[in-house]
Design a protein around this motif. Structure first.
Motif, mmCIF file in Angstrom:
data_model
loop_
_atom_site.group_PDB
_atom_site.id
_atom_site.type_symbol
_atom_site.label_atom_id
_atom_site.label_comp_id
_atom_site.label_asym_id
_atom_site.label_seq_id
_atom_site.Cartn_x
_atom_site.Cartn_y
_atom_site.Cartn_z
ATOM 1 N N ILE A 243 0.889 -1.348 0.096
ATOM 2 C CA ILE A 243 0.209 -0.181 -0.098
ATOM 3 C C ILE A 243 0.855 1.033 0.120
ATOM 4 O O ILE A 243 0.455 2.549 -0.542
ATOM 5 C CB ILE A 243 -0.969 -0.030 0.917
ATOM 6 N N ALA A 244 2.257 1.144 0.286
ATOM 7 C CA ALA A 244 2.979 2.411 0.558
ATOM 8 C C ALA A 244 3.844 2.122 -0.995
ATOM 9 O O ALA A 244 3.383 3.849 -1.244
ATOM 10 C CB ALA A 244 3.914 2.095 1.093
ATOM 11 N N PHE A 245 4.279 1.691 -1.377
ATOM 12 C CA PHE A 245 4.800 2.198 -2.791
ATOM 13 C C PHE A 245 4.496 2.360 -4.020
ATOM 14 O O PHE A 245 4.575 3.322 -4.673
ATOM 15 C CB PHE A 245 5.426 0.277 -2.629
ATOM 16 N N PRO A 246 2.888 1.751 -4.085
ATOM 17 C CA PRO A 246 2.142 2.982 -5.503
ATOM 18 C C PRO A 246 2.107 4.250 -5.067
ATOM 19 O O PRO A 246 1.727 5.040 -5.514
ATOM 20 C CB PRO A 246 0.777 2.442 -4.952
ATOM 21 N N ILE A 247 1.594 4.967 -3.011
ATOM 22 C CA ILE A 247 1.556 5.967 -3.957
ATOM 23 C C ILE A 247 2.928 7.468 -3.242
ATOM 24 O O ILE A 247 2.904 8.060 -3.940
ATOM 25 C CB ILE A 247 1.038 6.002 -2.105
ATOM 26 N N GLU A 248 3.871 5.854 -2.907
ATOM 27 C CA GLU A 248 5.592 6.965 -2.677
ATOM 28 C C GLU A 248 5.943 6.653 -4.367
ATOM 29 O O GLU A 248 6.269 8.175 -4.582
ATOM 30 C CB GLU A 248 5.963 6.701 -1.935
ATOM 31 N N TYR A 249 5.275 5.837 -5.208
ATOM 32 C CA TYR A 249 6.166 5.790 -6.371
ATOM 33 C C TYR A 249 5.578 5.892 -7.531
ATOM 34 O O TYR A 249 6.016 5.183 -9.067
ATOM 35 C CB TYR A 249 7.497 5.099 -6.762
ATOM 36 N N SER A 250 3.836 5.746 -7.817
ATOM 37 C CA SER A 250 3.252 6.279 -8.948
ATOM 38 C C SER A 250 1.860 7.196 -9.046
ATOM 39 O O SER A 250 2.641 8.284 -8.326
ATOM 40 C CB SER A 250 2.416 4.268 -9.127
ATOM 41 N N GLN A 251 1.319 7.060 -9.639
ATOM 42 C CA GLN A 251 0.693 8.434 -9.852
ATOM 43 C C GLN A 251 -0.562 7.979 -8.994
ATOM 44 O O GLN A 251 -1.736 8.516 -8.350
ATOM 45 C CB GLN A 251 -0.427 8.503 -11.358
ATOM 46 N N VAL A 252 -1.043 7.074 -8.031
ATOM 47 C CA VAL A 252 -1.593 6.596 -7.307
ATOM 48 C C VAL A 252 -1.713 7.889 -5.646
ATOM 49 O O VAL A 252 -2.362 8.574 -5.608
ATOM 50 C CB VAL A 252 -1.300 5.749 -6.061
ATOM 51 N N GLY A 253 -0.089 8.357 -5.649
ATOM 52 C CA GLY A 253 0.072 8.983 -4.419
ATOM 53 C C GLY A 253 0.331 11.232 -5.075
ATOM 54 O O GLY A 253 0.560 11.538 -4.868
ATOM 55 N N GLY A 254 -0.694 10.595 -6.681
ATOM 56 C CA GLY A 254 -0.269 12.348 -7.310
ATOM 57 C C GLY A 254 0.549 12.721 -7.768
ATOM 58 O O GLY A 254 0.946 11.671 -8.093
ATOM 59 N N THR A 255 0.296 13.588 -8.472
ATOM 60 C CA THR A 255 0.838 14.812 -10.160
ATOM 61 C C THR A 255 0.928 16.174 -9.795
ATOM 62 O O THR A 255 0.503 16.585 -9.014
ATOM 63 C CB THR A 255 0.756 13.544 -10.893
ATOM 64 N N MET A 256 2.949 15.868 -9.711
ATOM 65 C CA MET A 256 3.072 17.152 -9.720
ATOM 66 C C MET A 256 3.780 18.245 -10.844
ATOM 67 O O MET A 256 4.935 17.439 -11.176
ATOM 68 C CB MET A 256 3.456 17.723 -8.673
ATOM 69 N N THR A 257 3.175 18.857 -11.318
ATOM 70 C CA THR A 257 4.871 19.526 -12.275
ATOM 71 C C THR A 257 5.504 20.526 -12.172
ATOM 72 O O THR A 257 5.442 21.173 -11.185
ATOM 73 C CB THR A 257 4.038 19.863 -13.495
ATOM 74 N N ILE A 258 6.928 20.435 -11.663
ATOM 75 C CA ILE A 258 7.837 20.598 -11.541
ATOM 76 C C ILE A 258 8.815 21.645 -11.788
ATOM 77 O O ILE A 258 9.571 20.192 -12.593
ATOM 78 C CB ILE A 258 8.257 20.247 -10.587
ATOM 79 N N ASP A 259 9.245 22.727 -12.405
ATOM 80 C CA ASP A 259 10.020 22.891 -13.385
ATOM 81 C C ASP A 259 9.694 22.343 -15.229
ATOM 82 O O ASP A 259 11.109 22.259 -16.045
ATOM 83 C CB ASP A 259 11.239 22.788 -13.625
ATOM 84 N N GLY A 260 8.234 22.402 -15.546
ATOM 85 C CA GLY A 260 8.323 20.944 -16.775
ATOM 86 C C GLY A 260 8.287 20.153 -16.696
ATOM 87 O O GLY A 260 7.989 19.359 -17.835
ATOM 88 N N VAL A 261 8.720 19.586 -15.654
ATOM 89 C CA VAL A 261 8.563 17.711 -15.596
ATOM 90 C C VAL A 261 7.009 17.087 -14.636
ATOM 91 O O VAL A 261 7.268 17.589 -13.644
ATOM 92 C CB VAL A 261 10.146 17.296 -15.560
#
Length: 536
Positions: A243-261
């Protein structure tokens, strides 16, 4: 159910293998970017050197799916693990390339899936953005944006094929292609139907993941508490990583654009913020900061409560058991050695008091808007190089408060219900003598026979306690547990022998398999056991 549980536990252990790379990401990106963004002038030798270090971190982070494919394949393989890792690598590239090929036959390429091209083809802006988000390019291959899930799928498929075909034999004319080499041929063929099936199925899975993300976001503090509680509640079963890994390392934990990435998963987002010169702080809702409270204060408070609840004559022994575990906990964040000291003797204390309190720590950290990189002292080192991004002054009063809450909660429950935590009885901390251990397992004659051999070495005694070499099918480990698959579990010694004579903190049983908790030294124990057994 035990059989299913054993398989899930093995899979969860395989998920832990790439963790060393994830640790390096935080160090390389956090420290390297601090020097290149704020300290060193551009163009100097040191600037170039730290740029390379930072780029190594992004190499690990941007290719997580590849590391998972290889790591899961060789971890789940029962033999010829090197060939299994190679099969995982081949499977991953064939699989992702297959998705690219099938998508191109349907008209989808980097050009046709761009937002502008989709809108020109009649898509609404929202639909164009959602469809475009399905795709990405990695390692030169245009495919679905599956994150670590593509690596998990490839690792599982490669291991499944490998374990079934690695012993395949052919007539002498075709013997060159037998065994492990035949596995490589088959995984390349298996990748074709797997890629085609994924092409049609993944959009529905992606939609479900997006719904899960929306639920986590919409559930607010309750979702945060539920995550923290479940993370601890599932720990004894060895599947909390799932349950931790999907939130930490996939889109399940959300997305954010930082410096165009675009970064997916809370840990990747924090690493992206560490690399950005424009970022003013780390992600607040990171499902991590709560660990700081119970690792640096909560569990130390609980250990002090167990110490004070122990009989006066036993307190020195209890301190010798718990103080090193507290030190390990605070430095590197490995909490299992302490948790297992009371889990097996007072399970209700663990599930009804400890796990909910841990969930509450995540909520409090989020309410206090703690924004920091890392959850244990060692992993917080990169913060020293970018202190302007850290917002954690609330820890100055939250840590003492957490210590007090855990201390009194544990002390009250232990005394109220007379729980047999370490030191409150004799058996919990009394070591069984070697003669008693051998007599319990083999009888007096067996004890005399074994004592004549090199039975003083812990790893040798572990093998004997598992029923001997011939009873052991597979040996692996995760961060703190020795994981062993046996032919006959009944040949293994009882749990009290593991904890008394064999230095274990606890034992978890599944069908024909054991998880023996040794804490952070388990890797060296595993290596020695496998050397003695002759396993690769």
């Amino acid at each position: 159910m035990k059989k299913i549980q054993a398989k899930i536990q093995t899979f969860a252990g395989a998920m832990m293998v790439p963790i060393v790379l994830l640790v390096l990401v935080g160090f390389y990106v956090g420290i390297g970017s601090a020097f290149t963004n704020y300290i060193l002038p551009e163009g100097t030798f040191l600037y170039k050197l730290f740029t390379m270090i930072s780029n190594l971190g992004f190499l690990f982070m941007n290719n997580l799916q590849l590391w998972f494919a290889v790591a899961i394949a060789f971890t789940l393989a029962k033999k010829e693990k090197g060939w299994a890792a190679f099969a995982g690598l081949i499977m991953f590239f064939c699989y992702t390339k297959g998705i690219e090929g099938w998508a191109s036959l349907s008209g989808w390429t980097p050009e046709t899936t761009s937002v502008d091209a989709l809108m020109a083809a009649g898509y609404s802006q929202l639909d164009a953005l959602n469809f475009n988000a399905l795709w990405s390019e990695s390692l030169g291959i245009f495919s679905y944006n599956m994150g670590i899930f593509s690596g998990i799928i490839c690792g599982l498929l490669a291991a499944w094929v490998h374990n079934r075909l690695v012993d395949t034999q052919f007539p002498n004319m075709f013997a060159f292609f037998a065994g492990a080499k035949f596995v490589i041929i088959v995984v390349s063929l298996v990748s074709i139907p797997a890629a085609i099936a994924t092409y049609y199925i993944w959009p529905y899975i992606a939609s479900a993941l997006q719904s899960l993300t929306s639920f986590i976001s919409a559930s607010g503090l309750f979702g945060t508490w539920l995550f923290g509680t479940m993370d601890k509640a599932l720990l004894p079963f060895g599947i909390h990583h799932l349950i931790a890994f999907p939130i930490e390392y996939s889109q399940v934990g959300g997305t954010m654009t930082i410096d165009g990435v675009v970064y997916e998963g809370v840990r990747n987002i924090i690493n992206g913020q560490a690399a950005s010169a424009d970022a003013t702080g780390y992600l607040i809702r990171n499902f991590t900061s709560g660990r700081i409270l119970f690792q640096l204060a909560g569990l130390p408070g609980a250990t002090l409560a167990m110490y004070h609840c122990a009989k006066p004559e036993n307190r020195k022994k209890v301190a010798a058991l718990l103080v090193p575990a507290v030190f390990t906990l605070m430095i590197v964040g490995v909490s299992e050695p302490i948790e297992y000291t009371f889990l097996f003797v007072a399970p209700l204390l663990y599930w009804l008091v400890y796990a909910p309190l841990c969930g509450l720590c995540y909520v409090v950290a989020e309410l206090a808007k703690i924004s920091i990189n890392g959850h244990a002292l060692f992993f917080m080192i990169p913060n020293l190089f970018q202190p302007q991004k850290v917002h954690a002054m609330a820890l100055l009063w939250l840590l003492p408060l957490t210590f007090v809450v855990y201390y009194f909660a544990f002390k009250f429950v232990i005394c109220k219900f007379n729980l047999k935590t370490p030191g409150r009885g004799d058996s919990e901390i009394k070591l069984m003598s070697k003669k008693e251990y051998q007599a319990a397992k083999n009888g007096p004659q067996g004890a005399d026979a074994v004592s004549a051999s090199n039975s003083d070495k812990l790893e040798v005694r572990i093998i004997e306690a598992l029923g001997g070499k011939d009873n052991i099918l597979n040996v692996t480990c995760c961060a703190t547990r020795l994981r062993v698959t046996l032919k006959d579990e009944s040949l293994a010694v009882p749990d009290d022998v593991w904890k008394g004579e064999l230095e274990a903190l606890g034992v978890v049983h599944a069908q024909e398999s054991l998880q023996i908790i040794y804490g952070v030294r388990v890797q060296n124990i595993t290596t020695s056991v496998k050397d003695i057994l002759g396993m690769d």
